[in-house]
Design a protein around this motif. Sequence first.
Motif, mmCIF file in Angstrom:
data_model
loop_
_atom_site.group_PDB
_atom_site.id
_atom_site.type_symbol
_atom_site.label_atom_id
_atom_site.label_comp_id
_atom_site.label_asym_id
_atom_site.label_seq_id
_atom_site.Cartn_x
_atom_site.Cartn_y
_atom_site.Cartn_z
ATOM 1 N N ARG A 1 5.584 -1.648 -6.008
ATOM 2 C CA ARG A 1 6.590 -2.277 -5.399
ATOM 3 C C ARG A 1 7.041 -1.818 -3.933
ATOM 4 N N SER A 2 6.762 -0.195 -3.703
ATOM 5 C CA SER A 2 7.142 0.199 -2.561
ATOM 6 C C SER A 2 5.489 -0.472 -1.578
ATOM 7 N N LEU A 3 4.653 -0.347 -2.186
ATOM 8 C CA LEU A 3 3.235 -0.764 -1.275
ATOM 9 C C LEU A 3 3.400 -2.314 -0.825
ATOM 10 N N GLU A 4 3.815 -3.025 -1.849
ATOM 11 C CA GLU A 4 3.943 -4.570 -1.491
ATOM 12 C C GLU A 4 4.861 -4.835 -0.460
ATOM 13 N N LYS A 5 6.198 -4.040 -0.524
ATOM 14 C CA LYS A 5 7.168 -4.173 0.612
ATOM 15 C C LYS A 5 6.832 -3.683 1.985
ATOM 16 N N LEU A 6 5.775 -2.755 2.010
ATOM 17 C CA LEU A 6 5.238 -2.415 3.217
ATOM 18 C C LEU A 6 4.202 -3.084 3.721
ATOM 19 N N VAL A 7 3.431 -3.887 3.066
ATOM 20 C CA VAL A 7 2.492 -4.763 3.273
ATOM 21 C C VAL A 7 3.185 -6.108 3.744
ATOM 22 N N LYS A 8 4.465 -6.552 3.290
ATOM 23 C CA LYS A 8 5.115 -7.776 3.846
ATOM 24 C C LYS A 8 5.513 -7.414 5.016
ATOM 25 N N ILE A 9 5.955 -6.340 5.506
ATOM 26 C CA ILE A 9 6.315 -5.834 6.871
ATOM 27 C C ILE A 9 5.202 -5.876 7.839
ATOM 28 N N VAL A 10 4.146 -5.422 7.471
ATOM 29 C CA VAL A 10 2.781 -5.690 8.292
ATOM 30 C C VAL A 10 2.404 -6.930 8.130
ATOM 31 N N ASP A 11 2.235 -7.724 7.358
ATOM 32 C CA ASP A 11 1.870 -9.201 7.412
ATOM 33 C C ASP A 11 2.831 -9.629 8.402
ATOM 34 N N ASP A 12 4.165 -9.678 8.272
ATOM 35 C CA ASP A 12 5.088 -10.257 9.245
ATOM 36 C C ASP A 12 4.985 -10.304 10.815
ATOM 37 N N GLU A 13 4.743 -8.829 10.774
ATOM 38 C CA GLU A 13 4.617 -8.495 12.292
ATOM 39 C C GLU A 13 3.185 -8.843 12.753
ATOM 40 N N ARG B 1 13.207 10.673 -0.669
ATOM 41 C CA ARG B 1 13.855 9.833 0.384
ATOM 42 C C ARG B 1 12.791 8.786 0.717
ATOM 43 N N TRP B 2 13.101 7.502 0.809
ATOM 44 C CA TRP B 2 12.221 6.368 1.404
ATOM 45 C C TRP B 2 12.920 5.651 2.491
ATOM 46 N N PRO B 3 12.325 5.363 3.595
ATOM 47 C CA PRO B 3 12.580 4.350 4.369
ATOM 48 C C PRO B 3 13.177 3.142 3.647
ATOM 49 N N LYS B 4 14.702 2.711 3.993
ATOM 50 C CA LYS B 4 15.151 1.971 3.145
ATOM 51 C C LYS B 4 14.305 0.555 2.677
ATOM 52 N N LEU B 5 13.528 -0.015 3.757
ATOM 53 C CA LEU B 5 13.051 -1.191 3.357
ATOM 54 C C LEU B 5 11.730 -1.121 2.416
ATOM 55 N N ILE B 6 11.460 0.188 1.971
ATOM 56 C CA ILE B 6 10.131 0.066 1.157
ATOM 57 C C ILE B 6 10.436 1.024 -0.156
ATOM 58 N N ALA B 7 11.798 1.084 -0.161
ATOM 59 C CA ALA B 7 12.341 1.968 -1.616
ATOM 60 C C ALA B 7 11.789 0.963 -2.748
ATOM 61 N N PRO B 8 11.153 1.449 -3.886
ATOM 62 C CA PRO B 8 10.920 0.721 -4.952
ATOM 63 C C PRO B 8 12.103 -0.299 -5.482
ATOM 64 N N TYR B 9 12.921 0.101 -5.527
ATOM 65 C CA TYR B 9 14.356 -0.808 -5.548
ATOM 66 C C TYR B 9 15.421 -0.299 -4.834
ATOM 67 N N SER B 10 16.002 -1.340 -4.226
ATOM 68 C CA SER B 10 17.173 -0.857 -3.301
ATOM 69 C C SER B 10 18.430 -0.230 -3.853
ATOM 70 N N VAL B 11 18.625 -1.138 -5.159
ATOM 71 C CA VAL B 11 19.820 -0.493 -5.981
ATOM 72 C C VAL B 11 19.521 0.055 -7.181
ATOM 73 N N CYS B 12 20.200 0.888 -7.776
ATOM 74 C CA CYS B 12 20.048 1.364 -9.228
ATOM 75 C C CYS B 12 21.230 1.404 -9.905
#
Length: 406
Positions: free
Chosen positions: A30-42, A294-305
Amino acid sequence: MNQLQKLLNEMGIVRQNSPGLFTLTPLGVRSLEKLVKIVDDELKYVGCQKLQLPILTAGNLWKTTGRWESTGSELLTIKDRHARDYVLSPTHEEAITDFVASLPQLTHKQLPLKLYQITSKFRDEIKPRFGLLRGREFTMKDLYTFDKTVEAAHETYDLICTAYNRIFQRLNVPFVKVVGSTGNIGGLSSHEYHFPSSIGEDDLKICSACNSGSNAEIATTDVCSKCGSPVKQTKGIEVAHTFLLGTKYSQILNALFSAEDGSRSVCQMGCYGIGISRILAASVEVLGTDSEIRWPKLIAPYSVCVVAPKGGSKEESAIQLAHFLANQIDQIQPFMQDVILDDRMTTTVGKKLMEAKRVGYPYIIVVGKKSSQPVPLVELHDLNQNTQNVYTVAELFDYLKQTVKN
């Protein structure tokens, strides 16, 4: 493996299979895919197109460029049943250049080409260490650009560097861009992106006045070459590297295009890497503590637990509230599909909270002792702000919505 990389393993983000080889669990993916999404977008914003090259590259291409010999023992190679050599690619300059050379009737009107992929890469590390920071298999984004002139290649290079700046600014992890060595990849010039960290393997010299810098391996003085101010030395974890290649690969592998006058000209190239899996580990090193990720907020596995009460406890009646909160928050942008509910029936609230903090979910909502009152109250642990407060359900929703606005 150091403490924070061990913590990634202990908390179920990754699992080490053997030295330098790791399995990413569903949380890690999940964290990896969130990071990939940021890279893809930019990258798409600056006109890059995504493709996927074979992981195996024909050995004859690496022999043609001379890197079969110059890369040394870190190059992982195999032979097929016909005794043909292949490279388990650590990078794809040869493969992408051969691909562009095969394109029929490539003309100046089609340039620049900006082609990238995000795939596994391989390096036969003699001593893999620091977990995902230096493994034998890793996930990398590699981008290759093809231009018609040196001037155009410089413009493309600057454009990609601005995209890199935006990627790291969105991650909100401190970073520096420094002049680097062209090394085995070669070319005319290069820059490195680092997360400053005491465990970094690179020594950097950064100007105290204008903040420009270079890798210490190529720095010749203790004075900034741009403004003459003193430089300070620090260590950094390299997370990205950009190269202005010129015609090193395109000339020898015949990546040509038809110029405006009808002549055949050699493409000017650039290549640009981002260590995707390395960023996961490096960001934890910079932001985490010895006991908590501690994660960068945008790539934490889940934002809310959302932490639900233990079954059979005095607070068991509030389990329904925990489910309600998880469902409602899951409908708030940007938390949709980004909420995890810890409803393990045999685990105490205290242990669930401790584990949630160690995993590093940015927002942890505890449905506990105060949640069974006529007006239920819940605890919110905001790890980014390092705060803990008690709210009614309405106040909790207001806090989360306000956080989104900010």
